[in-house]
Design a protein around this motif. Sequence first.
Motif, short mmCIF file in Angstrom:
data_model
loop_
_atom_site.label_atom_id
_atom_site.label_comp_id
_atom_site.label_asym_id
_atom_site.label_seq_id
_atom_site.Cartn_x
_atom_site.Cartn_y
_atom_site.Cartn_z
N GLN A 17 19.50 20.34 55.33
CA GLN A 17 18.08 21.28 55.57
C GLN A 17 18.25 21.96 56.69
N ALA A 18 17.98 23.45 56.69
CA ALA A 18 17.97 24.17 57.78
C ALA A 18 16.64 24.11 58.33
N LEU A 19 16.80 23.75 59.81
CA LEU A 19 15.55 24.22 60.52
C LEU A 19 15.50 25.23 61.86
N LEU A 59 21.31 22.74 61.43
CA LEU A 59 21.31 22.33 60.19
C LEU A 59 21.98 20.87 59.92
N LEU A 60 20.82 20.06 59.09
CA LEU A 60 20.99 18.66 58.90
C LEU A 60 21.78 18.61 57.65
N VAL A 92 13.76 25.83 56.80
CA VAL A 92 14.19 27.20 56.19
C VAL A 92 14.86 26.93 54.75
N ASP A 93 14.23 27.52 53.91
CA ASP A 93 14.76 27.29 52.53
C ASP A 93 15.83 28.61 52.21
N ASP A 94 16.96 28.48 52.77
CA ASP A 94 18.21 29.32 52.59
C ASP A 94 19.13 28.87 52.54
N PRO A 95 19.65 28.11 51.27
CA PRO A 95 20.63 27.26 50.89
C PRO A 95 22.14 28.41 51.09
#
Length: 214
Positions: A17-19, A59-60, A92-95
Amino acid sequence: MTTTYVEVASAEGVWTQALHLPVAATVGQVRRVLTDAARTWPVAAFLPGKGNESVEDVLLYRDPSRTYGTPGVSACDAAVRALVSVTGWTTVDDPSPFDVIVGLGLREGYEVGATRHSPDEVDGHLHAIRRTGWRCYTARLVSARSVGHAVRWYAEDGVVVEAERRLLPAVRAAALGCAQHRYVVTDVTAQRTYALQRATAGARREERAVRHRR
């Protein structure tokens, strides 16, 4: 005998999960936030940048452990919701467009004064196999885990490698070149997350135990 790595822990599925931080924070401020979160959920994260540079993104990811277990995807999502609610950080939904994500330290072992390697060395191992299909950037590799009545924090400068799956041998070569004891692979293609450790008698026993459970 050639030194290599063996798998010592794994978890089915992948989760990252990006923050984004609306206001850049110091490493110390981010440490306090993540340490607090780690009282109920083990934290593993990459903070792009190096040293004491301010933090704008996090980035978790999951770090599998046979000793402490590995949180499920739903537990991770719940922890992020709680984190966002108290910090104002945004998801941030950017895989990543790549197959695998790996964090590699650049310091040999865990001693503060140990030999340090450069990001260019990691780049070199990847370039030796393929000039495209990967990216590598500097980041602080951090973790926070509740042990007993305290939270254990660890941080070091390193790199994050995002690459095509066929470049995993180059990642392994880079890890050996930088004398890394352990690293974690988030394998999006295989939908597995696993930890690799330098092959010792103990690590080989752990690998056999992991394979036996599959």
